[in-house]
Design an enzyme around this catalytic site. Sequence first.
Site, PDB file in Angstrom:
ATOM      1  N   GLN A 188       0.800  -1.222   0.000  1.00 33.25           N
ATOM      2  CA  GLN A 188       0.000   0.000   0.000  1.00 33.25           C
ATOM      3  C   GLN A 188       0.833   1.272   0.000  1.00 33.25           C
ATOM      4  O   GLN A 188       0.355   2.314  -0.453  1.00 33.25           O
ATOM      5  CB  GLN A 188      -0.943   0.002   1.205  1.00 33.25           C
ATOM      6  CG  GLN A 188      -2.046  -1.040   1.123  1.00 33.25           C
ATOM      7  CD  GLN A 188      -2.965  -0.954   2.319  1.00 33.25           C
ATOM      8  OE1 GLN A 188      -2.659  -1.462   3.396  1.00 33.25           O
ATOM      9  NE2 GLN A 188      -4.100  -0.296   2.143  1.00 33.25           N
TER      10      GLN A 188
ATOM     11  N   HIS B 229       1.339  -9.653   4.416  1.00 32.96           N
ATOM     12  CA  HIS B 229       0.135  -8.839   4.279  1.00 32.96           C
ATOM     13  C   HIS B 229      -0.336  -8.904   2.825  1.00 32.96           C
ATOM     14  O   HIS B 229      -0.324  -7.895   2.101  1.00 32.96           O
ATOM     15  CB  HIS B 229       0.393  -7.400   4.715  1.00 32.96           C
ATOM     16  CG  HIS B 229      -0.834  -6.603   5.000  1.00 32.96           C
ATOM     17  ND1 HIS B 229      -1.032  -5.897   6.171  1.00 32.96           N
ATOM     18  CD2 HIS B 229      -1.956  -6.386   4.261  1.00 32.96           C
ATOM     19  CE1 HIS B 229      -2.203  -5.280   6.131  1.00 32.96           C
ATOM     20  NE2 HIS B 229      -2.786  -5.554   4.974  1.00 32.96           N
TER      21      HIS B 229
ATOM     22  N   ASN C 110      -1.739 -11.201   8.124  1.00 28.12           N
ATOM     23  CA  ASN C 110      -2.806 -10.219   8.286  1.00 28.12           C
ATOM     24  C   ASN C 110      -4.077 -10.762   7.653  1.00 28.12           C
ATOM     25  O   ASN C 110      -4.114 -11.072   6.460  1.00 28.12           O
ATOM     26  CB  ASN C 110      -2.443  -8.894   7.610  1.00 28.12           C
ATOM     27  CG  ASN C 110      -3.538  -7.858   7.787  1.00 28.12           C
ATOM     28  OD1 ASN C 110      -3.707  -7.275   8.856  1.00 28.12           O
ATOM     29  ND2 ASN C 110      -4.329  -7.630   6.737  1.00 28.12           N
ATOM     30  N   GLU C 111      -5.110 -10.918   8.447  1.00 27.29           N
ATOM     31  CA  GLU C 111      -6.443 -11.335   8.014  1.00 27.29           C
ATOM     32  C   GLU C 111      -6.419 -12.580   7.118  1.00 27.29           C
ATOM     33  O   GLU C 111      -6.749 -12.525   5.928  1.00 27.29           O
ATOM     34  CB  GLU C 111      -7.148 -10.169   7.295  1.00 27.29           C
ATOM     35  CG  GLU C 111      -7.349  -8.964   8.184  1.00 27.29           C
ATOM     36  CD  GLU C 111      -8.222  -7.890   7.557  1.00 27.29           C
ATOM     37  OE1 GLU C 111      -8.772  -8.132   6.454  1.00 27.29           O
ATOM     38  OE2 GLU C 111      -8.365  -6.813   8.166  1.00 27.29           O
TER      39      GLU C 111
ATOM     40  N   ASN D  36      -8.398  -7.113  13.898  1.00 28.85           N
ATOM     41  CA  ASN D  36      -8.742  -6.008  13.000  1.00 28.85           C
ATOM     42  C   ASN D  36     -10.259  -5.936  12.902  1.00 28.85           C
ATOM     43  O   ASN D  36     -10.910  -6.963  12.657  1.00 28.85           O
ATOM     44  CB  ASN D  36      -8.193  -6.250  11.591  1.00 28.85           C
ATOM     45  CG  ASN D  36      -6.681  -6.351  11.540  1.00 28.85           C
ATOM     46  OD1 ASN D  36      -5.996  -6.082  12.520  1.00 28.85           O
ATOM     47  ND2 ASN D  36      -6.156  -6.738  10.395  1.00 28.85           N
TER      48      ASN D  36
ATOM     49  N   TYR E 244     -13.793  -3.216  11.808  1.00 28.00           N
ATOM     50  CA  TYR E 244     -14.247  -1.954  11.236  1.00 28.00           C
ATOM     51  C   TYR E 244     -15.738  -1.692  11.422  1.00 28.00           C
ATOM     52  O   TYR E 244     -16.148  -0.546  11.499  1.00 28.00           O
ATOM     53  CB  TYR E 244     -13.933  -1.927   9.727  1.00 28.00           C
ATOM     54  CG  TYR E 244     -12.464  -1.833   9.422  1.00 28.00           C
ATOM     55  CD1 TYR E 244     -11.845  -0.602   9.231  1.00 28.00           C
ATOM     56  CD2 TYR E 244     -11.685  -2.980   9.320  1.00 28.00           C
ATOM     57  CE1 TYR E 244     -10.483  -0.520   8.947  1.00 28.00           C
ATOM     58  CE2 TYR E 244     -10.327  -2.910   9.036  1.00 28.00           C
ATOM     59  CZ  TYR E 244      -9.729  -1.676   8.854  1.00 28.00           C
ATOM     60  OH  TYR E 244      -8.390  -1.601   8.584  1.00 28.00           O
TER      61      TYR E 244
ATOM     62  N   GLU F 186      -5.966  -3.116  13.713  1.00 32.09           N
ATOM     63  CA  GLU F 186      -6.499  -2.247  12.652  1.00 32.09           C
ATOM     64  C   GLU F 186      -7.870  -1.762  13.073  1.00 32.09           C
ATOM     65  O   GLU F 186      -8.721  -2.540  13.474  1.00 32.09           O
ATOM     66  CB  GLU F 186      -6.641  -2.985  11.310  1.00 32.09           C
ATOM     67  CG  GLU F 186      -5.397  -3.063  10.473  1.00 32.09           C
ATOM     68  CD  GLU F 186      -5.673  -3.636   9.092  1.00 32.09           C
ATOM     69  OE1 GLU F 186      -6.792  -3.434   8.560  1.00 32.09           O
ATOM     70  OE2 GLU F 186      -4.769  -4.291   8.539  1.00 32.09           O
TER      71      GLU F 186
ATOM     72  N   GLU G  78      -5.514   1.709  -1.670  1.00 32.81           N
ATOM     73  CA  GLU G  78      -6.497   0.971  -0.886  1.00 32.81           C
ATOM     74  C   GLU G  78      -7.073  -0.205  -1.670  1.00 32.81           C
ATOM     75  O   GLU G  78      -8.268  -0.289  -1.954  1.00 32.81           O
ATOM     76  CB  GLU G  78      -7.603   1.914  -0.391  1.00 32.81           C
ATOM     77  CG  GLU G  78      -7.155   2.870   0.689  1.00 32.81           C
ATOM     78  CD  GLU G  78      -6.574   2.163   1.916  1.00 32.81           C
ATOM     79  OE1 GLU G  78      -6.938   1.001   2.161  1.00 32.81           O
ATOM     80  OE2 GLU G  78      -5.739   2.786   2.602  1.00 32.81           O
ATOM     81  N   TRP G  79      -6.172  -1.106  -2.039  1.00 33.41           N
ATOM     82  CA  TRP G  79      -6.551  -2.386  -2.622  1.00 33.41           C
ATOM     83  C   TRP G  79      -7.507  -2.211  -3.806  1.00 33.41           C
ATOM     84  O   TRP G  79      -7.203  -1.489  -4.727  1.00 33.41           O
ATOM     85  CB  TRP G  79      -7.096  -3.312  -1.526  1.00 33.41           C
ATOM     86  CG  TRP G  79      -6.187  -3.425  -0.336  1.00 33.41           C
ATOM     87  CD1 TRP G  79      -6.428  -2.972   0.927  1.00 33.41           C
ATOM     88  CD2 TRP G  79      -4.863  -3.994  -0.296  1.00 33.41           C
ATOM     89  NE1 TRP G  79      -5.352  -3.212   1.757  1.00 33.41           N
ATOM     90  CE2 TRP G  79      -4.374  -3.851   1.033  1.00 33.41           C
ATOM     91  CE3 TRP G  79      -4.031  -4.602  -1.245  1.00 33.41           C
ATOM     92  CZ2 TRP G  79      -3.122  -4.306   1.430  1.00 33.41           C
ATOM     93  CZ3 TRP G  79      -2.780  -5.060  -0.857  1.00 33.41           C
ATOM     94  CH2 TRP G  79      -2.339  -4.894   0.465  1.00 33.41           C
TER      95      TRP G  79
END
Length: 555
Positions: free
Chosen positions: A64, A166, A210-211, A353, A355, A421, A472-473
């Site tokens: 990123q 990641h 990550n995730e 993480n 949101y 996150e 952002e992906w």
Amino acid sequence: MECQLNTMAMCSVTLSVLPPSEVPSKAKVVWEKFSPQTKFERQLYHYGTFPEGFHWGVSSSAYQVEGGWNADGKGPSVWDTFTQKPGNIPNNDNGDVACDSYNKIDEDLHMLRALKVKTYRFSLSWSRIFPNGYKSSLNQKGVDYYNRLIDGLIANNIAPMVTLYHWDLPQALQDINGWENPEIINIFSEYCDFCYATFGDRVKFWNTFNEPQTIAWSGYGLGQIPPNVKQPGDAPYKVAHNLLKAHAQAYHTYDEKYRASQGGLVSISLNAEWTEPLDVNVPREVVAADRALQFQLGWFAHPIFKNGDYPDAMKWQVGNKSELQGLTDSRLPSFTDQDKAFIQGTADVFCINTYTTKVVRHVTSRLNIESYQTDQDLEKDNADGSENTAVNEQKAVAWGLRRLLNWLKEEYGDPEIYITENGVATDTAITVDDTDRIFFLKTYVDEALKAHNLDGVRVKGYIATSLMDSFEWLKGYTVGYGLHYVNFKDSSWPRTPKRSAHLYFEIMRNNGFPLPAEEEMCTVIGQLSSQRDKNIKTHYKRGICCIQWGHNYRL
């Protein structure tokens, strides 16, 4: 046993084997406690502080922000391959340059130093260190880059929190089927071993993945993110199986070879959205909400933090559907007893993480569709009080964070928890005046504070997403999560602090939301009934600022 982060010196925590979760798990007490809350009760603001030593930080990830996609011998990753094909990302955006952090270490360190963060969470680009994924392809210039970054952080008293993977798999490893290939377990272990040996004298906090749920489902089921495999019925389960084994092997490598001399810790950053049952008084809906958490979070957390195996809710769902679909074996693989013993307990702390929050209801899915998604027999909708953000599927619902943290405490034996996150997306047309992010930080951090101070959840750190706007992906550069604005139209990629950066600085400096000294004593304006007096005293004991009945009572 608690780990104290003193100049990032760590200790190992041996996790006891916990029994498998019931269906629904005993953590359903969280819904029983919180779901009946009124909107007013959910929104009460809590004044208080976190304990001394709380770890505040910000995050980024290699693809990123770094750019330099082929600089100094770096090999291509699956994200390089994917984003360089026209039409895959809005405006044909890619991470070829991103924030140019590969050439702007000093600028990044300046932002971190100005914020006065204690921790910087970032990831290593596997293909920058090993261009084809194997140790034999070692790229010393890539190693030098990370040494400069880590040394710069240490010089500024900022602890590196390093994610080993990641999402940016070396393309050469995807060419041998990536995480679907069990051979990658040992290849990943060799990469981790090298990173521990090379950087572990200064890095004391490692996350393997990550995730992993996003890797398995979005990468190999939906096919939305690289490597864009669309096999929703079985590939996600096979990939998750390999990810868990790879994580466990990386953990044991550190435990056996480096922990005694380096004194760090190893974990894995899992992801979850809080799920609220459509009706907490209907058992089937509570089971559905629990099942949603078990499929998303328990898929990886249950083997690591419980008993080395998948949740029973998940095993029953997938096994039953597989049988009804005429398959001889469950699409969910099985662990041997040796596997279970190897995986159980392979995390020193719990990293999460998160949101958003969703409301869940039971829906029986059609049997003729083999998919991780339909295996769950549920539907999700937006929760009450959802606030729009620039990413539609990540609506802001602050009150869900406190409940999720409580669920982690109840479900996984009261672990130490790091929020690795948490942040909000805004449209990149918004530059520095990001009032939505200010509101997000105030409310979400306060919910974490409630979980710690009022509920006894052992929250040890909060990492805000993210240090600066970045690639952002799948959204490219159309949205930003940063505390700093990056002008991607300017070839020097200047960074400018947003209003939210100033707020976050104050939150970190104050270690939370202390009640101003002049307001410590409650001054009640007007005549209150005895019942209102009682309510005020109750809120005072809970350390809450209450605004009601047309008067301001700062308690």
